[in-house]
Design an enzyme around this catalytic site. Structure first.
Site, PDB file in Angstrom:
ATOM      1  N   GLU A   1      74.145  41.571  69.678  1.00 14.84           N
ATOM      2  CA  GLU A   1      72.933  40.891  70.161  1.00 14.84           C
ATOM      3  C   GLU A   1      72.420  41.556  71.438  1.00 14.84           C
ATOM      4  O   GLU A   1      71.209  41.710  71.631  1.00 14.84           O
ATOM      5  CB  GLU A   1      73.233  39.411  70.424  1.00 14.84           C
TER       6      GLU A   1
ATOM      7  N   TRP B   1      70.782  44.730  70.444  1.00 15.79           N
ATOM      8  CA  TRP B   1      69.489  44.501  69.794  1.00 15.79           C
ATOM      9  C   TRP B   1      68.354  44.565  70.798  1.00 15.79           C
ATOM     10  O   TRP B   1      67.260  45.050  70.494  1.00 15.79           O
ATOM     11  CB  TRP B   1      69.502  43.150  69.085  1.00 15.79           C
TER      12      TRP B   1
ATOM     13  N   TRP C   1      47.059  37.209  52.791  1.00 14.18           N
ATOM     14  CA  TRP C   1      47.345  36.058  53.650  1.00 14.18           C
ATOM     15  C   TRP C   1      46.326  34.950  53.445  1.00 14.18           C
ATOM     16  O   TRP C   1      45.142  35.215  53.224  1.00 14.18           O
ATOM     17  CB  TRP C   1      47.326  36.468  55.118  1.00 14.18           C
TER      18      TRP C   1
ATOM     19  N   ASN D   1      68.471  30.219  67.689  1.00 14.97           N
ATOM     20  CA  ASN D   1      68.145  31.464  66.990  1.00 14.97           C
ATOM     21  C   ASN D   1      68.133  31.305  65.472  1.00 14.97           C
ATOM     22  O   ASN D   1      67.249  31.832  64.792  1.00 14.97           O
ATOM     23  CB  ASN D   1      69.132  32.565  67.377  1.00 14.97           C
TER      24      ASN D   1
ATOM     25  N   TRP E   1      52.212  36.698  59.832  1.00 10.47           N
ATOM     26  CA  TRP E   1      53.281  36.609  60.830  1.00 10.47           C
ATOM     27  C   TRP E   1      52.752  36.682  62.253  1.00 10.47           C
ATOM     28  O   TRP E   1      53.355  36.142  63.181  1.00 10.47           O
ATOM     29  CB  TRP E   1      54.328  37.704  60.603  1.00 10.47           C
TER      30      TRP E   1
ATOM     31  N   TRP F   1      59.906  39.018  64.325  1.00 12.00           N
ATOM     32  CA  TRP F   1      58.940  38.476  63.370  1.00 12.00           C
ATOM     33  C   TRP F   1      58.760  39.414  62.178  1.00 12.00           C
ATOM     34  O   TRP F   1      58.708  38.971  61.027  1.00 12.00           O
ATOM     35  CB  TRP F   1      57.593  38.207  64.055  1.00 12.00           C
TER      36      TRP F   1
END
Length: 453
Positions: free
Chosen positions: A261, A264, A292, A330, A348, A371
């Site tokens: 993490e 990341w 969309w 999370n 998104w 995302w």
């Protein structure tokens, strides 16, 4: 006359492990400066929840600097212009700062030219060092992590300067209260009471997590237990450095899930370096053709998602937690994001913008990469056809008590019924029915993916 240097503070609001501060202090007097620049980032100026955090973080930092015999100078405007004016006004010879990777930050750094002295300090390793064999930033996390591991553990944090020499004269500073960073009419931040911004709290939280992290792998996915570190906003604002956290937490487990993490965060800045418009554009252009939904019905569904009124308890709990506390667990972030994109077939970027405004830890690289990972549109992402089943996820990760906390209309339901009160036949009248069925949503999303391909 004392040689003077400016210390340009951004998302590095700390005195410990602050390489830019250490170098500036070694060179002479230091004028710490924070510039509230709402113009250079354009549409990506910081959101409402971040502004709340920033106010308290700056107040805390000002107090810490005062204890060192220094001050925090506050200015508002275009950062490049403000800093150049301060150079002229104070006679400072250089601007010391920690390197940042948002596109507007890099643009400002380039515009300041030779006056700016940049330092690495917000990452486990300098982002430019972790590259492919061709010298390019990684776009796939697995490969990035393998390369980053060769640079770990990170350097030890640098000590806080024993003293910070004051300049012969201090420039004028804005009053923090005049920036109106705190909400008043209405004050929607009353639910933020669990947060205490500032370096001291960041250090305390990291130490507490380090002492009790043995169950992290098991509990981090359980919203009702919340085994997360709760360090994300402190890391985002740089109240504690990522390498300081590493050395507090990871010496005995350099390849566990928490280490990944931390890695990341470095990875997402690398993606930002390679693809500066990743927060606005699909990482895979083929998804530019996704159909969309954007009509009146889609706008109603978006509002239902934002306000936690979708009829899916785990989704609604997450969205209400976000609005009320400025943060979301999370695992639930992934569930709510997948629901918006796949179940509601809403772009998104609508969710990304909502998170940007509502999260105290909203981070340009993290927000965009996460995302696009969930949406399937990114360079390193889930397949479009992977559609999270929120009802199954809720039960799998034992979210009953989490739902009770954030969706009080369902508080009296049993563990068996609370994940899907519609199916259990006990949905209270004050709680909405599902805005779309899971199977219907899944089939619509898969059809949209086929249309894009």
């Amino acid at each position: 006359m004392t040689e003077t240097n400016l210390l340009w503070l951004r998302q590095d609001l700390r005195l410990r492990d602050q390489p830019a501060l250490v170098e500036a202090a070694a060179a002479g007097a230091v004028i710490p400066v924070y510039v509230l620049d709402d113009e250079t980032p354009g549409d990506w100026r910081i959101g409402g929840a971040q502004r709340w955090w920033l106010h308290h973080s700056l107040a805390s930092l000002a107090k810490d600097l005062k204890a060192k015999g220094s001050r925090l100078i506050l200015r508002r405007g275009v950062a490049v212009d403000v800093l150049k004016e301060l150079l002229e006004e104070t006679g400072a010879t250089a601007i010391h700062a920690i390197k940042h990777y948002e596109p507007w930050s890099r643009k400002a750094e380039e515009a300041l030219g030779e006056a700016l002295v940049l330092h690495d300090g917000n990452h486990l390793a300098p982002v430019e060092q972790i590259t492919t064999g061709a010298g390019q930033p990684f776009k796939i996390y697995g490969s990035f992590w393998k390369a980053l591991r060769q640079h770990l553990p990170p350097d030890q944090p640098v000590p806080m300067p024993r003293s910070i020499k004051a300049p012969d004269a201090w420039p004028k500073s804005d009053d923090l209260a005049d920036w109106d960073l705190l909400p008043t009419k209405p004050d929607w931040s009353t639910g933020f009471a669990d947060w205490t911004p500032g370096e001291a709290t960041a250090q305390k939280q990291a130490k507490a997590f380090a002492a009790n992290r043995k169950d992290y792998d098991e509990h981090r996915n359980l919203p009702s237990q919340d085994g997360s570190s709760r360090l994300s906003p402190h890391l985002h604002f740089g109240e504690i450095s990522v390498r300081a956290v590493w050395h507090m937490v990871e010496d005995d487990a350099p390849d566990d899930s928490f280490a990944r993490e931390l890695g990341w965060r470095d990875f997402t800045d690398g993606v930002t370096l390679a693809l500066p418009r990743y927060a606005d554009e699909n990482g895979r252009p083929k998804y530019d053709k996704l159909p969309w939904r954007n009509g009146a019905a889609a706008k109603r569904d978006l509002k239902a998602w934002q306000t936690g009124q979708t009829g899916y308890p785990i989704v609604d709990a997450g969205m209400r937690q976000l609005w009320q506390s400025g943060w979301m667990h999370n695992r639930v972030r992934m569930i709510t994001a997948s629901f918006l994109v796949k179940h509601l077939l809403i772009d998104w970027r609508e969710g990304e913008r909502w998170f940007w405004d509502c999260l105290v830890d909203a981070d340009y690289g993290n927000n965009a990469v996460n995302w696009q990972w969930v949406a399937g549109t990114g360079v390193d992402a889930n397949m479009w056809g992977r559609i999270m089943a929120p009802l199954a996820q809720s039960e799998k990760f034992a979210a009953a008590d989490y739902i009770r906390e954030w969706v009080p209309e369902l508080a009296k339901l049993s563990d068996a019924a609370i994940h899907d009160p519609d199916e259990a036949g006990c949905r209270p009248d004050e709680y909405p029915a599902k805005i779309i069925g899971h199977r219907e949503a899944r089939e619509r999303a898969l059809a949209a993916g086929r249309a894009a391909r």
